[in-house]
Design a protein around this motif. Structure first.
Motif, PDB file in Angstrom:
ATOM      1  N   UNK A 177     -14.776 -10.825   1.294  1.00  0.00           N
ATOM      2  CA  UNK A 177     -13.700 -10.138   1.988  1.00  0.00           C
ATOM      3  C   UNK A 177     -13.918  -8.623   1.908  1.00  0.00           C
ATOM      4  N   UNK A 178     -13.606  -7.947   3.006  1.00  0.00           N
ATOM      5  CA  UNK A 178     -13.849  -6.511   3.084  1.00  0.00           C
ATOM      6  C   UNK A 178     -12.579  -5.794   3.532  1.00  0.00           C
ATOM      7  N   UNK A 179     -12.240  -4.741   2.814  1.00  0.00           N
ATOM      8  CA  UNK A 179     -11.065  -3.933   3.130  1.00  0.00           C
ATOM      9  C   UNK A 179     -11.498  -2.497   3.333  1.00  0.00           C
ATOM     10  N   UNK A 180     -11.020  -1.888   4.395  1.00  0.00           N
ATOM     11  CA  UNK A 180     -11.248  -0.465   4.623  1.00  0.00           C
ATOM     12  C   UNK A 180      -9.946   0.284   4.412  1.00  0.00           C
ATOM     13  N   UNK A 181     -10.014   1.363   3.664  1.00  0.00           N
ATOM     14  CA  UNK A 181      -8.861   2.235   3.471  1.00  0.00           C
ATOM     15  C   UNK A 181      -9.200   3.575   4.096  1.00  0.00           C
ATOM     16  N   UNK A 182      -8.493   3.935   5.159  1.00  0.00           N
ATOM     17  CA  UNK A 182      -8.751   5.183   5.856  1.00  0.00           C
ATOM     18  C   UNK A 182      -7.795   6.247   5.331  1.00  0.00           C
ATOM     19  N   UNK A 183      -8.382   7.267   4.738  1.00  0.00           N
ATOM     20  CA  UNK A 183      -7.599   8.308   4.081  1.00  0.00           C
ATOM     21  C   UNK A 183      -7.790   8.192   2.581  1.00  0.00           C
ATOM     22  N   UNK A 184      -8.587   9.113   2.016  1.00  0.00           N
ATOM     23  CA  UNK A 184      -8.912   9.031   0.587  1.00  0.00           C
ATOM     24  C   UNK A 184      -8.054   9.963  -0.256  1.00  0.00           C
ATOM     25  N   UNK A 185      -6.840  10.202   0.235  1.00  0.00           N
ATOM     26  CA  UNK A 185      -5.905  11.001  -0.555  1.00  0.00           C
ATOM     27  C   UNK A 185      -5.367  10.205  -1.724  1.00  0.00           C
ATOM     28  N   UNK A 186      -4.276  10.671  -2.300  1.00  0.00           N
ATOM     29  CA  UNK A 186      -3.730  10.019  -3.489  1.00  0.00           C
ATOM     30  C   UNK A 186      -3.316   8.575  -3.212  1.00  0.00           C
ATOM     31  N   UNK A 187      -2.652   8.321  -2.087  1.00  0.00           N
ATOM     32  CA  UNK A 187      -2.206   6.960  -1.768  1.00  0.00           C
ATOM     33  C   UNK A 187      -3.392   6.056  -1.479  1.00  0.00           C
ATOM     34  N   UNK A 240     -14.502  -5.387   8.863  1.00  0.00           N
ATOM     35  CA  UNK A 240     -13.459  -5.407   7.828  1.00  0.00           C
ATOM     36  C   UNK A 240     -12.437  -6.483   8.146  1.00  0.00           C
ATOM     37  N   UNK A 241     -11.902  -7.102   7.112  1.00  0.00           N
ATOM     38  CA  UNK A 241     -10.851  -8.100   7.291  1.00  0.00           C
ATOM     39  C   UNK A 241      -9.477  -7.437   7.383  1.00  0.00           C
ATOM     40  N   UNK A 242      -9.303  -6.363   6.639  1.00  0.00           N
ATOM     41  CA  UNK A 242      -8.055  -5.594   6.670  1.00  0.00           C
ATOM     42  C   UNK A 242      -8.408  -4.114   6.726  1.00  0.00           C
ATOM     43  N   UNK A 243      -7.702  -3.382   7.571  1.00  0.00           N
ATOM     44  CA  UNK A 243      -7.859  -1.930   7.652  1.00  0.00           C
ATOM     45  C   UNK A 243      -6.527  -1.302   7.283  1.00  0.00           C
ATOM     46  N   UNK A 244      -6.527  -0.496   6.243  1.00  0.00           N
ATOM     47  CA  UNK A 244      -5.325   0.190   5.779  1.00  0.00           C
ATOM     48  C   UNK A 244      -5.391   1.640   6.236  1.00  0.00           C
ATOM     49  N   UNK A 245      -4.377   2.096   6.936  1.00  0.00           N
ATOM     50  CA  UNK A 245      -4.370   3.461   7.459  1.00  0.00           C
ATOM     51  C   UNK A 245      -3.351   4.302   6.693  1.00  0.00           C
ATOM     52  N   UNK A 246      -3.853   5.224   5.891  1.00  0.00           N
ATOM     53  CA  UNK A 246      -2.985   6.143   5.157  1.00  0.00           C
ATOM     54  C   UNK A 246      -3.159   7.571   5.658  1.00  0.00           C
ATOM     55  N   UNK A 247      -3.985   7.757   6.679  1.00  0.00           N
ATOM     56  CA  UNK A 247      -4.320   9.088   7.169  1.00  0.00           C
ATOM     57  C   UNK A 247      -3.092   9.855   7.644  1.00  0.00           C
ATOM     58  N   UNK A 248      -3.167  11.166   7.504  1.00  0.00           N
ATOM     59  CA  UNK A 248      -2.085  12.022   7.961  1.00  0.00           C
ATOM     60  C   UNK A 248      -1.659  12.979   6.882  1.00  0.00           C
TER      61      UNK A 248
END
Length: 312
Positions: free
Chosen positions: A1-11, A71-79
């Protein structure tokens, strides 16, 4: 399983950390537009693996979406995060452009992924993502916003605090918009080991719990000088885990409504069953007249925010 997290800030980096430690995925890709940030945080996290004993691979990248492919899940924290005195609504203009860019790029290389939106204002950014997904032929059930999981955790924290009990024994959910004035903590339905909390807390106490829950994010922003990250990161992992492990868990989430709860053409928080492929179905909770009125007012406020998208 592969997860992408977009936005490498604190969250985003906290979410990657929790996902890795819980070994929810085999690989986590941490992506950021700022040179070196994602690579550095990924390396830092990987250096904890031999200490913590997890086997998840964490990869960092500066804006290279090819590394996020399949990716199976893409998490968007950007902004941009909230600062003291800012509302989530203040972020619409800037964050809408960011979310549109990253969601489109991510879905082009991972068309089968579930998209989890965290960026604020979350309800409006989820609605924008729903529109993008529709343009790309992607099911609405693969688009959801992470607000209810976090707000419900803050609700349970406040209930446990008021009762002087472990939050692990308390159940409660928050529906409606993910905003200080729009969220609805369902105090009537909250329980302590199956017993209504109303048996142990007076109505004034419950009202205070609800009020503190609503300003949970603003309270932390005032103390920290920016948005919180530990609970949001853990809440992200909770939703991602429910998807990847097909847990069929009921987690309040921001999803597209088409008549449910008397609302259409809106993304807003309601209890949904989450499993493989995203959200499976919306759970109908019988709301009181007062709760229905609050939900309608919340939906009206979210729609008003959504109007800002038309000029972007």
């Amino acid at each position: 399983m592969k997860v992408t997290v977009i936005g490498a800030g604190a969250v985003g980096s906290t979410a990657a950390d929790v996902i890795a430690r819980r070994e929810v995925a085999d690989e986590v890709v941490l992506l950021d537009i700022k040179e070196g940030i994602a690579e550095g945080k990924a390396m830092d996290l990987m250096q904890t693996s031999s200490i913590e004993g997890f086997d998840t691979t964490i990869v960092g990248s500066t804006n290279d979406y090819a590394k996020t492919a399949k990716s199976d899940v893409i998490v968007v924290t950007s902004g941009i995060p909230r600062k003291p005195g800012m509302s989530r609504e203040d972020l619409i203009g800037i964050n809408a452009g960011i979310v549109r860019t990253v969601v489109t790029a991510a879905l082009e290389v991972s068309p089968k992924a579930v998209i989890l939106i965290v960026s604020n204002p979350m309800d409006t950014m989820t609605y924008l993502t729903y529109q993008i997904a529709q343009e790309m032929g992607i099911s609405k059930k693969r688009v959801l916003g992470m607000g209810g999981a976090l707000d419900s955790a803050r609700f349970r924290y406040r209930l446990g605090e008021a009762m002087n009990m472990s939050t692990n024994d308390v159940s409660g959910m928050v529906i409606g918009g993910h905003g200080d004035a729009t969220m609805i903590p369902l105090t009537r339905l909250a329980t302590w080991n199956g017993l209504p909390v109303s048996r142990f807390l007076k109505s004034d106490d419950l009202a205070e719990v609800a009020a503190k829950t609503k300003v949970g994010g603003a309270t932390l922003t005032g103390l920290l000088g920016t948005s919180a990250w530990y609970a949001p990161g853990a809440a992200i992992c909770q939703v991602v885990e429910a998807i990847l492990r097909d847990e069929q868990r009921i987690i309040p989430s921001c999803v597209y409504l088409n008549g449910e709860y008397g609302q259409k053409d809106i993304c807003i928080g309601v209890p949904v069953v989450i499993g493989k492929g995203g959200w499976q179905k919306i759970v109908n909770v019988r709301l009181s007249n007062e709760e229905k009125a609050a939900f309608e007012a919340s939906a009206d406020a979210v729609r008003k925010m959504n109007e800002a998208l038309k000029g972007l």
